[in-house]
Design a protein around this motif. Structure first.
Motif, PDB file in Angstrom:
ATOM      1  N   GLU A  80       0.829  -1.212   0.000  1.00 26.44           N
ATOM      2  CA  GLU A  80       0.000   0.000   0.000  1.00 26.44           C
ATOM      3  C   GLU A  80       0.867   1.268   0.000  1.00 26.44           C
ATOM      4  OE1 GLU A  80      -0.220  -2.509   2.118  1.00 26.44           O
ATOM      5  OE2 GLU A  80      -2.240  -3.329   1.967  1.00 26.44           O
ATOM      6  N   ARG A  81       0.269   2.354  -0.430  1.00 23.76           N
ATOM      7  CA  ARG A  81       0.997   3.628  -0.446  1.00 23.76           C
ATOM      8  C   ARG A  81       0.360   4.611   0.535  1.00 23.76           C
ATOM      9  NH1 ARG A  81       1.513   6.001  -6.179  1.00 23.76           N
ATOM     10  NH2 ARG A  81       3.537   6.755  -5.485  1.00 23.76           N
ATOM     11  N   GLY A  82       1.191   5.207   1.335  1.00 22.41           N
ATOM     12  CA  GLY A  82       0.670   6.184   2.289  1.00 22.41           C
ATOM     13  C   GLY A  82       1.517   6.175   3.537  1.00 22.41           C
ATOM     14  N   PHE A  83       0.954   6.661   4.634  1.00 22.06           N
ATOM     15  CA  PHE A  83       1.683   6.697   5.909  1.00 22.06           C
ATOM     16  C   PHE A  83       1.195   5.538   6.768  1.00 22.06           C
ATOM     17  CE2 PHE A  83       3.167   7.909  10.005  1.00 22.06           C
ATOM     18  CZ  PHE A  83       4.223   8.803   9.817  1.00 22.06           C
ATOM     19  N   VAL A  84       2.140   4.694   7.213  1.00 22.83           N
ATOM     20  CA  VAL A  84       1.760   3.505   7.996  1.00 22.83           C
ATOM     21  C   VAL A  84       2.122   3.690   9.464  1.00 22.83           C
ATOM     22  CG1 VAL A  84       1.880   1.808   6.140  1.00 22.83           C
ATOM     23  CG2 VAL A  84       3.958   2.331   7.431  1.00 22.83           C
ATOM     24  N   PHE A  85       1.356   3.031  10.332  1.00 23.05           N
ATOM     25  CA  PHE A  85       1.597   3.041  11.782  1.00 23.05           C
ATOM     26  C   PHE A  85       1.478   1.589  12.220  1.00 23.05           C
ATOM     27  CE2 PHE A  85       0.449   4.548  16.201  1.00 23.05           C
ATOM     28  CZ  PHE A  85       1.597   5.297  16.398  1.00 23.05           C
ATOM     29  N   SER A  86       2.620   1.000  12.575  1.00 28.24           N
ATOM     30  CA  SER A  86       2.690  -0.453  12.697  1.00 28.24           C
ATOM     31  C   SER A  86       3.139  -0.857  14.103  1.00 28.24           C
ATOM     32  CB  SER A  86       3.710  -0.944  11.653  1.00 28.24           C
ATOM     33  OG  SER A  86       3.650  -2.321  11.523  1.00 28.24           O
ATOM     34  N   PRO A  87       2.463  -1.866  14.710  1.00 32.57           N
ATOM     35  CA  PRO A  87       2.798  -2.227  16.093  1.00 32.57           C
ATOM     36  C   PRO A  87       4.071  -3.061  16.196  1.00 32.57           C
ATOM     37  CG  PRO A  87       1.071  -3.655  15.271  1.00 32.57           C
ATOM     38  CD  PRO A  87       1.376  -2.685  14.158  1.00 32.57           C
ATOM     39  N   PHE A  88       4.540  -3.264  17.433  1.00 33.10           N
ATOM     40  CA  PHE A  88       5.694  -4.149  17.666  1.00 33.10           C
ATOM     41  C   PHE A  88       5.361  -5.562  17.187  1.00 33.10           C
ATOM     42  CE2 PHE A  88       7.516  -7.332  20.638  1.00 33.10           C
ATOM     43  CZ  PHE A  88       8.845  -7.216  20.268  1.00 33.10           C
ATOM     44  N   ASP A  89       4.190  -6.047  17.575  1.00 34.55           N
ATOM     45  CA  ASP A  89       3.790  -7.416  17.265  1.00 34.55           C
ATOM     46  C   ASP A  89       3.098  -7.439  15.899  1.00 34.55           C
ATOM     47  OD1 ASP A  89       2.809  -9.953  17.158  1.00 34.55           O
ATOM     48  OD2 ASP A  89       1.863  -9.910  19.155  1.00 34.55           O
ATOM     49  N   SER A 117       2.056  -2.424  22.326  1.00 36.42           N
ATOM     50  CA  SER A 117       1.211  -1.703  21.381  1.00 36.42           C
ATOM     51  C   SER A 117       2.076  -1.159  20.213  1.00 36.42           C
ATOM     52  CB  SER A 117       0.462  -0.612  22.153  1.00 36.42           C
ATOM     53  OG  SER A 117      -0.401   0.082  21.366  1.00 36.42           O
ATOM     54  N   PHE A 118       2.078   0.154  20.015  1.00 41.84           N
ATOM     55  CA  PHE A 118       2.839   0.687  18.869  1.00 41.84           C
ATOM     56  C   PHE A 118       4.274   1.081  19.233  1.00 41.84           C
ATOM     57  CE2 PHE A 118      -1.503   0.829  17.623  1.00 41.84           C
ATOM     58  CZ  PHE A 118      -1.446   0.401  16.300  1.00 41.84           C
ATOM     59  N   TYR A 119       4.605   1.044  20.532  1.00 43.33           N
ATOM     60  CA  TYR A 119       5.983   1.320  20.931  1.00 43.33           C
ATOM     61  C   TYR A 119       6.896   0.234  20.351  1.00 43.33           C
ATOM     62  CZ  TYR A 119      10.094   0.633  23.889  1.00 43.33           C
ATOM     63  OH  TYR A 119      11.378   0.413  24.321  1.00 43.33           O
ATOM     64  N   SER A 120       7.995   0.632  19.786  1.00 41.81           N
ATOM     65  CA  SER A 120       8.984  -0.230  19.134  1.00 41.81           C
ATOM     66  C   SER A 120       8.459  -0.916  17.879  1.00 41.81           C
ATOM     67  CB  SER A 120       9.628  -1.225  20.117  1.00 41.81           C
ATOM     68  OG  SER A 120       8.705  -2.178  20.560  1.00 41.81           O
ATOM     69  N   GLY A 121       7.305  -0.442  17.404  1.00 40.63           N
ATOM     70  CA  GLY A 121       6.862  -0.775  16.047  1.00 40.63           C
ATOM     71  C   GLY A 121       7.541   0.212  15.095  1.00 40.63           C
ATOM     72  N   PHE A 122       6.925   0.464  13.948  1.00 39.20           N
ATOM     73  CA  PHE A 122       7.522   1.461  13.055  1.00 39.20           C
ATOM     74  C   PHE A 122       6.445   2.303  12.397  1.00 39.20           C
ATOM     75  CE2 PHE A 122       7.132  -2.496  10.640  1.00 39.20           C
ATOM     76  CZ  PHE A 122       6.543  -2.089   9.456  1.00 39.20           C
ATOM     77  N   LEU A 123       6.879   3.435  11.832  1.00 40.08           N
ATOM     78  CA  LEU A 123       5.931   4.348  11.210  1.00 40.08           C
ATOM     79  C   LEU A 123       6.617   5.156  10.118  1.00 40.08           C
ATOM     80  CD1 LEU A 123       5.297   7.441  13.508  1.00 40.08           C
ATOM     81  CD2 LEU A 123       7.243   5.957  13.782  1.00 40.08           C
ATOM     82  N   GLY A 124       5.827   5.633   9.175  1.00 42.11           N
ATOM     83  CA  GLY A 124       6.405   6.519   8.163  1.00 42.11           C
ATOM     84  C   GLY A 124       5.788   6.332   6.786  1.00 42.11           C
ATOM     85  N   GLU A 125       6.468   6.953   5.830  1.00 41.71           N
ATOM     86  CA  GLU A 125       5.972   6.973   4.448  1.00 41.71           C
ATOM     87  C   GLU A 125       6.319   5.666   3.754  1.00 41.71           C
ATOM     88  OE1 GLU A 125       8.335  10.281   3.172  1.00 41.71           O
ATOM     89  OE2 GLU A 125       6.851  11.778   3.771  1.00 41.71           O
ATOM     90  N   LEU A 126       5.297   5.045   3.160  1.00 47.09           N
ATOM     91  CA  LEU A 126       5.526   3.772   2.474  1.00 47.09           C
ATOM     92  C   LEU A 126       5.223   3.907   0.983  1.00 47.09           C
ATOM     93  CD1 LEU A 126       6.218   0.723   2.933  1.00 47.09           C
ATOM     94  CD2 LEU A 126       3.753   0.329   3.133  1.00 47.09           C
ATOM     95  N   HIS A 127       6.192   3.610   0.153  1.00 45.34           N
ATOM     96  CA  HIS A 127       6.081   3.652  -1.322  1.00 45.34           C
ATOM     97  C   HIS A 127       5.687   5.014  -1.876  1.00 45.34           C
ATOM     98  CE1 HIS A 127       6.558  -0.617  -1.241  1.00 45.34           C
ATOM     99  NE2 HIS A 127       5.430  -0.810  -0.610  1.00 45.34           N
ATOM    100  N   THR A 128       5.861   6.039  -1.104  1.00 47.21           N
ATOM    101  CA  THR A 128       5.612   7.368  -1.639  1.00 47.21           C
ATOM    102  C   THR A 128       6.145   8.428  -0.689  1.00 47.21           C
ATOM    103  OG1 THR A 128       3.941   8.893  -2.442  1.00 47.21           O
ATOM    104  CG2 THR A 128       3.261   7.484  -0.642  1.00 47.21           C
ATOM    105  N   ALA A 129       7.059   9.223  -1.157  1.00 45.12           N
ATOM    106  CA  ALA A 129       7.519  10.342  -0.336  1.00 45.12           C
ATOM    107  C   ALA A 129       6.543  11.474  -0.586  1.00 45.12           C
ATOM    108  CB  ALA A 129       8.919  10.748  -0.744  1.00 45.12           C
ATOM    109  N   ILE A 130       6.000  12.009   0.469  1.00 41.45           N
ATOM    110  CA  ILE A 130       5.002  13.062   0.302  1.00 41.45           C
ATOM    111  C   ILE A 130       5.754  14.385   0.210  1.00 41.45           C
ATOM    112  CG2 ILE A 130       3.051  14.171   1.466  1.00 41.45           C
ATOM    113  CD1 ILE A 130       2.884  11.031   2.628  1.00 41.45           C
ATOM    114  N   VAL A 131       5.680  14.985  -0.962  1.00 41.56           N
ATOM    115  CA  VAL A 131       6.464  16.203  -1.193  1.00 41.56           C
ATOM    116  C   VAL A 131       5.573  17.310  -1.759  1.00 41.56           C
ATOM    117  CG1 VAL A 131       8.740  15.136  -1.476  1.00 41.56           C
ATOM    118  CG2 VAL A 131       7.207  15.218  -3.420  1.00 41.56           C
TER     119      VAL A 131
END
Ligand SMILES: C=C(O[C@@H]1C=C(C(=O)O)C=C[C@H]1O)C(=O)O
Length: 382
Positions: free
Chosen positions: A59-68, A304-318
């Motif tokens: 998928e393209r967009g901003f993701v918010f992903s948990p540790f597990d 929960s979301f601590y030590s998961g990851f987050l950010g732009e996936l397949h698209t840099a928003i510019v």
């Protein structure tokens, strides 16, 4: 570009409507690709309250992903949101200590005892089993005094120019903020960049410090594991010398790792890369599966979301691409030095790497120093 005060006002209104959004600024050293303006502040404001979950990381967009990773990763799709940009004034880098002094309250004795026990158990497991390193963490709840989340975000940006700072809201996850020093994965074209960050000491006015064997070893475990998980997928691997890296009131050891993807950029390759990289031994341990099992069975709370990851996936928003974007860059960060903000409490999440030589009391103190990153920017209840 939006005027800075309008930018914050618009996200405030969006938050009041209960709609998903994220706003963030990369660290002044990072800015993926360098074509981004220093201090560029971005936001994705989802048009409605639909819940988008990631299926396979194509998928393209901003993701918010948990540790597990068995749990849901949320997404604000690029195509379902308004993009907004502003620029923050850039301050020159300094080696000055933090202006705000440490908050001198300590969590209850009971929390300390629990963490000491957990660390002792971790050391024991390492000495008797297959584990080489395990990252053990805790959560700390603090009462806050009528904080306005957007105001907290502004203080975060001001205070931590060298971190990836974000505020994320989603009806499913609630409100999260963080200032993380750690990149999980940057991909631009077929070039990838990641880092091994571990080992911690307090910043005392200089980055010219010595590191003990324990810290050097725990950081080397991270470098080796990352290089190992990349080995068959990349060529032209470049591994920098380990150097001291400042993150607010802390110092870490950092190694930069850069490489080219063997089959070039393909969405499915990124998904499988993420799968093998996350969680790295910087936030989980080594070997990965044993460490994860130890964490899930012994930490006694949900990361929960601590030590998961987050950010732009397949698209840099510019700013240049207000409509559809054809760039495929990804910039993902490990969710550290973060908190979940409720109406009257902030839940802080903090941890540290345990090896066979760990001293439980020092490990406890390390979590207290790490907790300062968020405590310093909160208004406390008297
Ligand atoms: C786990 C955390 O940080 C990680 C663990 C570190 C360590 O063990 O020294 C250092 C940096 C991060 O990779 C945290 O901040 O909660």
């Amino acid at each position: 570009m939006t005027d800075l005060s309008d930018f914050f006002e618009i996200i405030q209104q969006h938050y009041e409507r209960g709609l998903p959004f994220v706003a963030y600024r990369k660290s002044f050293d990072d800015r993926t690709g360098k074509e981004e303006q220093p201090g560029l502040l971005k936001a994705l404001l989802q048009h409605d309250d639909r819940v988008f979950r990631v299926r396979d990381f194509s998928e393209r967009g901003f993701v918010f992903s948990p540790f597990d990773q068995r749990k849901d990763t949320l997404l604000i799709p690029y195509t379902e949101s308004r993009k907004m940009f502003a620029v923050l004034p850039v301050k020159p880098k300094t080696d000055a200590p933090d202006k705000a002094s440490d908050i001198q309250d300590c969590p209850e004795q009971e929390a300390r005892e629990l963490h000491l026990q957990l660390v002792r158990k971790g050391v024991e497991a390492i000495r008797h089993g297959k584990l080489k390193k395990v990252v053990l963490s805790r959560t700390e709840e603090i009462r806050i005094d009528g904080e306005k989340p957007i105001a907290v975000f502004r203080r975060l940006l001001e205070h931590y120019p060298d971190a990836f700072c974000y505020i994320w809201y989603h009806p499913v996850t609630g409100l999260w903020l963080g200032a993380t020093p750690e990149t999980l994965l940057h991909i631009k074209g077929c070039v990838l960049h990641t880092m091994a960050l571990a080992g911690t000491q307090k910043f005392r006015g200089t980055t010219k410090v010595d590191w003990g064997e324990k810290e050097k070893q725990e950081q080397q475990v991270v470098t080796d594991a990352i290089v190992d998980s990349l080995r068959f997928r990349v060529n032209s691997l470049k591994i920098s010398a380990a150097e001291t890296h400042r993150a607010g009131n802390l110092l870490h050891i950092k190694t930069d790792i850069q490489a080219s993807l063997i089959d070039g950029y393909k969405k499915e390759n990124i998904a499988s890369l993420l799968n093998s990289l996350h969680p790295t031994p910087a936030v989980c341990g080594f070997p990965k599966e044993e460490a994860k099992r130890f964490i899930l069975e012994n930490e006694g709370y949900d990361r929960s979301f601590y030590s998961g990851f987050l950010g732009e996936l397949h698209t840099a928003i510019v700013p240049a691409t207000e409509g559809a974007s054809d760039n495929t860059d990804s910039a993902l960060y490990v969710n550290l030095r973060c908190m979940q903000l409720g109406a009257h409490t902030a839940s802080l999440y903090i941890g540290g790497g345990i090896t066979r030589d760990s001293d439980p009391k020092s490990e406890w103190e390390e979590t207290c120093h790490k907790a300062q990153t968020m405590k310093k920017i909160l208004l406390r209840k008297p």
